[in-house]
Design an enzyme around this catalytic site. Structure first.
Site, mmCIF file in Angstrom:
data_model
loop_
_atom_site.group_PDB
_atom_site.id
_atom_site.type_symbol
_atom_site.label_atom_id
_atom_site.label_comp_id
_atom_site.label_asym_id
_atom_site.label_seq_id
_atom_site.Cartn_x
_atom_site.Cartn_y
_atom_site.Cartn_z
ATOM 1 N N HIS A 1 -7.817 7.070 -10.762
ATOM 2 C CA HIS A 1 -7.587 7.203 -12.207
ATOM 3 C C HIS A 1 -8.524 8.256 -12.807
ATOM 4 C CE1 HIS A 1 -6.413 2.686 -12.008
ATOM 5 N NE2 HIS A 1 -5.290 3.344 -12.274
ATOM 6 N N LYS B 1 0.156 -11.450 -18.014
ATOM 7 C CA LYS B 1 -0.437 -11.210 -16.689
ATOM 8 C C LYS B 1 -1.964 -11.204 -16.800
ATOM 9 C CE LYS B 1 -0.058 -7.946 -12.889
ATOM 10 N NZ LYS B 1 0.316 -6.585 -12.585
ATOM 11 N N ARG C 1 1.027 9.709 -6.699
ATOM 12 C CA ARG C 1 0.329 9.591 -5.408
ATOM 13 C C ARG C 1 1.217 9.990 -4.257
ATOM 14 N NH1 ARG C 1 -1.404 3.531 -6.693
ATOM 15 N NH2 ARG C 1 0.759 3.671 -7.317
ATOM 16 N N SER D 1 -5.494 -0.066 -7.847
ATOM 17 C CA SER D 1 -6.408 -1.130 -8.289
ATOM 18 C C SER D 1 -6.160 -2.403 -7.492
ATOM 19 C CB SER D 1 -6.209 -1.419 -9.779
ATOM 20 O OG SER D 1 -6.490 -0.288 -10.545
#
Ligand code: PNS
Length: 169
Positions: free
Chosen positions: A27, A51, A100, A137
């Site tokens: 990030h 969440k 990515r 993450s």
């Protein structure tokens, strides 16, 4: 139009949105590169009440502020609701995302097209530094939870917070 307004309209703003639970070196790479391309970069942390993360939103904001402190044009805020509304409220015409791998592309393309259709906001993709192409993450949390070394994947402040949090559980 006053001189001040015409200067104001020339400010180039972008947003780097995400969950950031927690922020990783991947990030940070995208945020720092965006900060070189734009006058103002907002890091927008999504509030998702359904969440529960490892870190609450205030903790995520605090960590991001610590690790982006050296970038004077980076601002860190949370948001709930639609990202395009966050953009509209702050006159942000561009979303910057890291890509990515090809596997990211399908969903990112859908979101970019939806966001553009909703409000005209553009999405710009920056190819992730290959060093971080496998990084997320979720994986960082999983590896750290099992005692693996993630010190090369997150900033030191995040590593410390991870160790503290995981030791508590
Ligand atoms: O780090 P993440 O979880 O991949 O980030 C996803 C995020 C926050 C960028 C995305 O879920 C989002 O923009 N959410 C806000 C709600 C919204 O605008 N939804 C419509 C997207 S087309």
């Amino acid at each position: 139009m006053t001189g001040l307004e015409s200067e104001e309209t020339q400010v180039r703003r972008a947003v780097c949105p995400g969950s950031f639970d927690p922020i990783t070196n991947g990030h940070l790479d995208i945020i720092s590169r965006a900060s070189r391309l734009y006058d103002e970069v907002y890091v927008a942390v999504m509030i998702n009440k359904s969440k529960k993360g490892l870190f609450d939103v205030e903790e995520r904001l605090d960590l991001i502020r610590q690790v982006t402190a050296e970038y004077s044009n980076v601002r860190v805020e949370s948001f709930h609701g639609l990202l395009v509304d966050f953009c509209k409220q702050r006159d942000i015409p561009a979303i910057v995302k890291g890509l990515r791998a090809v596997s990211d592309f399908d969903y990112e393309l859908q979101m970019a097209q939806m966001n553009n259709g909703l409000s005209g906001v553009e999405t710009l993709f920056i190819p992730t530094n290959p060093t971080y192409s496998f990084l997320s993450s979720s994986l960082v949390k999983e590896v750290a939870a099992w005692g693996g070394d993630v010190s090369h994947l997150v900033p030191p402040q995040v590593l410390e917070a991870l160790v503290r949090r995981l030791r508590k559980d």
